[in-house]
Every structure is written in C-alpha cells, then in structure tokens.
Design a protein around this motif. Structure first.
Motif, PDB file in Angstrom:
ATOM      1  N   ASP A 173       0.835  -1.207   0.000  1.00 58.51           N
ATOM      2  CA  ASP A 173       0.000   0.000   0.000  1.00 58.51           C
ATOM      3  C   ASP A 173       0.869   1.256   0.000  1.00 58.51           C
ATOM      4  OD1 ASP A 173      -2.273  -1.541   0.058  1.00 58.51           O
ATOM      5  OD2 ASP A 173      -2.598  -1.318   2.209  1.00 58.51           O
ATOM      6  N   ALA A 174       1.891   1.240   0.844  1.00 59.85           N
ATOM      7  CA  ALA A 174       2.772   2.404   0.944  1.00 59.85           C
ATOM      8  C   ALA A 174       3.526   2.640  -0.356  1.00 59.85           C
ATOM      9  CB  ALA A 174       3.752   2.217   2.102  1.00 59.85           C
ATOM     10  N   ALA A 175       4.038   1.575  -0.974  1.00 64.88           N
ATOM     11  CA  ALA A 175       4.802   1.713  -2.219  1.00 64.88           C
ATOM     12  C   ALA A 175       3.940   2.321  -3.319  1.00 64.88           C
ATOM     13  CB  ALA A 175       5.350   0.361  -2.652  1.00 64.88           C
ATOM     14  N   ALA A 176       2.703   1.854  -3.439  1.00 68.21           N
ATOM     15  CA  ALA A 176       1.814   2.369  -4.481  1.00 68.21           C
ATOM     16  C   ALA A 176       1.497   3.844  -4.242  1.00 68.21           C
ATOM     17  CB  ALA A 176       0.530   1.542  -4.523  1.00 68.21           C
ATOM     18  N   TRP A 177       1.250   4.204  -2.994  1.00 68.38           N
ATOM     19  CA  TRP A 177       0.906   5.595  -2.665  1.00 68.38           C
ATOM     20  C   TRP A 177       2.097   6.521  -2.855  1.00 68.38           C
ATOM     21  CZ3 TRP A 177       2.441   9.166   1.066  1.00 68.38           C
ATOM     22  CH2 TRP A 177       1.588  10.266   1.259  1.00 68.38           C
ATOM     23  N   LEU A 178       3.261   6.099  -2.400  1.00 66.84           N
ATOM     24  CA  LEU A 178       4.459   6.922  -2.525  1.00 66.84           C
ATOM     25  C   LEU A 178       4.787   7.209  -3.986  1.00 66.84           C
ATOM     26  CD1 LEU A 178       6.655   5.198   0.200  1.00 66.84           C
ATOM     27  CD2 LEU A 178       5.946   7.610   0.225  1.00 66.84           C
ATOM     28  N   SER A 179       4.523   6.252  -4.847  1.00 66.19           N
ATOM     29  CA  SER A 179       4.843   6.414  -6.265  1.00 66.19           C
ATOM     30  C   SER A 179       4.009   7.493  -6.939  1.00 66.19           C
ATOM     31  CB  SER A 179       4.636   5.078  -6.997  1.00 66.19           C
ATOM     32  OG  SER A 179       5.524   4.096  -6.505  1.00 66.19           O
ATOM     33  N   THR A 180       2.870   7.821  -6.368  1.00 67.41           N
ATOM     34  CA  THR A 180       1.977   8.811  -6.980  1.00 67.41           C
ATOM     35  C   THR A 180       1.870  10.101  -6.173  1.00 67.41           C
ATOM     36  OG1 THR A 180       0.060   7.787  -5.895  1.00 67.41           O
ATOM     37  CG2 THR A 180       0.606   7.029  -8.120  1.00 67.41           C
ATOM     38  N   HIS A 181       2.645  10.216  -5.079  1.00 65.65           N
ATOM     39  CA  HIS A 181       2.554  11.402  -4.226  1.00 65.65           C
ATOM     40  C   HIS A 181       3.909  12.056  -3.972  1.00 65.65           C
ATOM     41  CE1 HIS A 181      -1.384   9.588  -3.496  1.00 65.65           C
ATOM     42  NE2 HIS A 181      -1.773  10.763  -3.036  1.00 65.65           N
ATOM     43  N   ARG A 182       4.805  11.921  -4.933  1.00 67.66           N
ATOM     44  CA  ARG A 182       6.118  12.545  -4.769  1.00 67.66           C
ATOM     45  C   ARG A 182       5.987  14.065  -4.733  1.00 67.66           C
ATOM     46  NH1 ARG A 182       7.303   8.314  -8.437  1.00 67.66           N
ATOM     47  NH2 ARG A 182       7.036   9.714 -10.229  1.00 67.66           N
ATOM     48  N   ALA A 278       5.814   8.523   5.477  1.00 69.95           N
ATOM     49  CA  ALA A 278       5.565   7.220   4.865  1.00 69.95           C
ATOM     50  C   ALA A 278       6.827   6.669   4.210  1.00 69.95           C
ATOM     51  CB  ALA A 278       4.438   7.327   3.840  1.00 69.95           C
ATOM     52  N   LEU A 279       7.587   7.538   3.516  1.00 69.53           N
ATOM     53  CA  LEU A 279       8.819   7.091   2.868  1.00 69.53           C
ATOM     54  C   LEU A 279       9.842   6.640   3.901  1.00 69.53           C
ATOM     55  CD1 LEU A 279      10.639   6.673   0.443  1.00 69.53           C
ATOM     56  CD2 LEU A 279      11.223   9.116   0.504  1.00 69.53           C
ATOM     57  N   ALA A 280       9.966   7.380   4.987  1.00 72.34           N
ATOM     58  CA  ALA A 280      10.927   7.010   6.028  1.00 72.34           C
ATOM     59  C   ALA A 280      10.587   5.638   6.609  1.00 72.34           C
ATOM     60  CB  ALA A 280      10.932   8.064   7.133  1.00 72.34           C
ATOM     61  N   ALA A 281       9.315   5.413   6.925  1.00 75.77           N
ATOM     62  CA  ALA A 281       8.909   4.133   7.498  1.00 75.77           C
ATOM     63  C   ALA A 281       9.083   3.006   6.486  1.00 75.77           C
ATOM     64  CB  ALA A 281       7.454   4.214   7.965  1.00 75.77           C
ATOM     65  N   ALA A 316       6.253  -0.979   8.688  1.00 80.33           N
ATOM     66  CA  ALA A 316       5.404  -1.231   7.523  1.00 80.33           C
ATOM     67  C   ALA A 316       3.966  -0.836   7.820  1.00 80.33           C
ATOM     68  CB  ALA A 316       5.486  -2.703   7.126  1.00 80.33           C
ATOM     69  N   ALA A 317       3.499  -1.146   9.015  1.00 81.44           N
ATOM     70  CA  ALA A 317       2.135  -0.774   9.401  1.00 81.44           C
ATOM     71  C   ALA A 317       1.975   0.736   9.413  1.00 81.44           C
ATOM     72  CB  ALA A 317       1.800  -1.368  10.766  1.00 81.44           C
ATOM     73  N   LEU A 318       2.986   1.451   9.916  1.00 84.08           N
ATOM     74  CA  LEU A 318       2.928   2.911   9.941  1.00 84.08           C
ATOM     75  C   LEU A 318       2.900   3.477   8.527  1.00 84.08           C
ATOM     76  CD1 LEU A 318       3.068   5.680  11.283  1.00 84.08           C
ATOM     77  CD2 LEU A 318       5.548   5.394  11.458  1.00 84.08           C
ATOM     78  N   ALA A 319       3.764   2.967   7.652  1.00 84.61           N
ATOM     79  CA  ALA A 319       3.806   3.452   6.274  1.00 84.61           C
ATOM     80  C   ALA A 319       2.457   3.248   5.592  1.00 84.61           C
ATOM     81  CB  ALA A 319       4.908   2.736   5.494  1.00 84.61           C
ATOM     82  N   GLY A 320       1.872   2.064   5.780  1.00 83.42           N
ATOM     83  CA  GLY A 320       0.583   1.783   5.174  1.00 83.42           C
ATOM     84  C   GLY A 320      -0.522   2.644   5.747  1.00 83.42           C
ATOM     85  N   GLU A 321      -0.468   2.876   7.065  1.00 85.13           N
ATOM     86  CA  GLU A 321      -1.479   3.701   7.731  1.00 85.13           C
ATOM     87  C   GLU A 321      -1.441   5.140   7.218  1.00 85.13           C
ATOM     88  OE1 GLU A 321      -4.566   4.115  10.704  1.00 85.13           O
ATOM     89  OE2 GLU A 321      -3.560   2.356   9.864  1.00 85.13           O
TER      90      GLU A 321
END
Length: 331
Positions: A173-182, A278-281, A316-321
C-alpha cells in the motif's frame, strides 16, 4: 596519529565503546587528548571502506558549519594500518537518552520541561543540517539529488525483494501511494539518512542541548525533509499509531510544534510531511528486513538483529497507515 599532529606519544590504547550495530567504535587514549576511532567490522572491512571515507568527508565538510558534530582529526584509507579504512574524530563528552534509558532511570524521567527542550534541540539539529550549503562546503558529487524521489520506491523495493521471505502488511500500500505522491518541488540539501535519538548526543553541562550528531554512514545529498520524516517515525502522536521510542518521550513537543520548529529554523516547507513520514517508514522497514533476514538465515551474529523482525512490521504498518489516511493530493 603522529602525522596528523595529535599530542601524545607511545602506544595508543584502544577501548571499545558500545552503541551502533554495524561498525566498531573505540576510545583512543594517546597522551592528553583522547579521541574516537571508527572502523568497519573485520568481516566487512573491504566493502565498507568507501563508507568510512564518505563519513570522514562529511565530518570534514561540516567543520565550519553550525551543525553539532565530532570534528574530524584524520582519515586513513590504507588497510595495512588497521586492516581497513578508518577515521579518527574528537571525543564528545555527551550523553544519549536512549542509552540512559537502557541503563536505568534517566534524569529526564521526572523533568517534563527538560524533555521538551531535548525534543526541540534534536529538531534544531536537522534544521541546521538542512541549511548547509553543500556545494560551498565541498560536497559536490557526494550524492545524486537529481531524480532522488524517483529512485526511492524502486530502490528500496528491489532491496527488499532480494531478502523477502515473509509477508509484510502495509508495504505494498505504501509503495503504491508513494509512487503517486512525490513532492512537486523541493530543494536538494545534505541529509543524515538515519536521524533519530539513537544517533545524537547531548551536552552533559546542559543536558537538553545537542552536542553532536553521530553515525553518518547513510548521509547523502538529497531531500533533507526525509530526515524529519525519519525523526517523526517514533515521535508521540495524538493518534497513537506510531511505534514508541526507546525512552520516555512524554512531554515532548507535539508533532505540530515539531513541524513549526523545523519549518521556521530550516526555511523549508513541511506541507508534504505525510509523504516523508511514509517514505521514512517504508525505507526503514526495507533496511531492517535485510538484517532480520540475515539473522533468521544464520548469516548474522549480532543479536540486536533478532529484534528487527517486529520493528519491520511496526514500520510497515505505519507506512501503510499514513498512505491510507493521508489527505495529501497526488502529484
């Protein structure tokens, strides 16, 4: 040491210092001026040689800045001296709240005002680092700021894929979100890369004042706001979803106060902080999972890595949250 003009003579006496999990650190007694020597462990001497020299380069570059650090005394790239590249820096007579918490009650346990000062001081440290003119201090070519954010998710996903042996909820979830929110716009600067209370020391004469930032092995030129996200990974929040720090952080400044302090002191906007958190986590989970995988497979002998397993799940839970609940608009 003689070649670098350190006072003293005879044979230097080396005493191990506790702390990091990835490198060896020694107090060196040599005449009237004790110093600190840092080198990679014997089993990783060759591949970590470049890292040692990068750390030394950063410390040399910081010499005339207002970033608290241990001043570089000298560096040696000749492996014939100690079996690896190493460097020597000044000894900082400081204390760590992380170590103090492990060894028993801390003087901050009953002093909320002091804990607040501690929190503001650690924020000021990365704000000072973010203000450094990295070109002017000789760090041109130290990192690759162009495309910094474009590389993050692919790099750390690939790092994780090399060692993946279990499901880690939240990371996809985090990877997908980070890729579109740079971030749409950002200014390159010097970042520490692993900034936390574990990698700073405070002044013994005024325990809430930052004395030195240490352990520069992950430093580079990129986006300094990632340091702020890294610091906030374990910062107390009203939502309470972040993993707890390794010492009593009650009475610390609130997250909004931290953001305001950093923005004011660094001159950098913090509107995209959800992305950096999110990126840090996400990155921390990938880094720690590599260590935990090595421990599980019997390829690591540092018992500290056994605890990485739960830390990875927490990060990972924090990044996804953050990714699921952020109101940050897509880039």
């Amino acid at each position: 040491m003689d070649a670098h003009g350190l006072p003293g003579d005879g044979e230097p006496v080396l005493d191990p210092l506790t702390g990091g999990a990835s490198n060896e650190v020694y107090r060196v007694s040599y005449g009237e001026r004790p110093v600190v020597l840092r080198r990679p462990p014997a089993h990783a001497a060759q591949e970590r040689a470049a890292t040692m020299l990068r750390e030394a380069r950063v410390l040399a570059a910081l010499a005339d800045t207002d970033v608290p650090h241990a001043r570089l005394v000298g560096a040696c790239e000749d492996p014939d001296v100690l079996g690896s590249a190493f460097y020597v820096m000044e000894l900082v007579d400081g204390w760590s709240p992380v170590s103090a918490g492990r060894r028993g009650p801390s003087p901050f346990d009953e002093d909320p005002d002091a804990r607040r000062e501690l929190g503001l001081s650690v924020v000021d440290g990365i704000a000072a680092l973010a203000r450094v003119d990295w070109r002017a201090v000789g760090l041109e070519g130290f990192g690759r700021p162009q495309g910094f954010h474009d590389r993050q998710v692919p790099r750390w996903t690939a790092h994780l894929d090399k060692v993946r042996f279990r499901e880690i909820p939240g990371l996809d979830d985090a990877a997908a979100w980070l890729s579109t929110h740079r971030p749409r716009a950002w200014t390159p600067g010097l970042l520490h890369g692993d900034y936390s209370f574990a990698n700073v020391m405070f002044d013994r004469s005024r325990p809430g004042r930052l004395a030195a930032v240490v352990d520069w092995e992950m430093s580079t030129v990129g986006d300094p706001l990632l340091d702020l996200g890294w610091l906030l990974m374990r910062w107390p929040s009203e939502e309470g979803q972040r993993p707890r720090g390794s010492f009593d952080m009650d009475s610390m400044p609130t997250v909004p106060e931290v953001l305001e302090r950093y923005a004011s002191a660094s001159g950098r906007p913090v509107d995209d902080i959800d992305y950096y958190l999110a990126l840090a986590a996400f990155k921390n989970a990938a880094v720690l999972e590599a260590g935990y995988a090595a421990w599980v497979a019997g390829r690591a002998d540092n018992p500290k890595m056994a605890a990485f397993g739960d830390m990875v799940l927490d990060m990972a839970a924090l990044a996804g949250e953050v990714a699921r609940h952020s109101t940050l608009a897509a880039a």
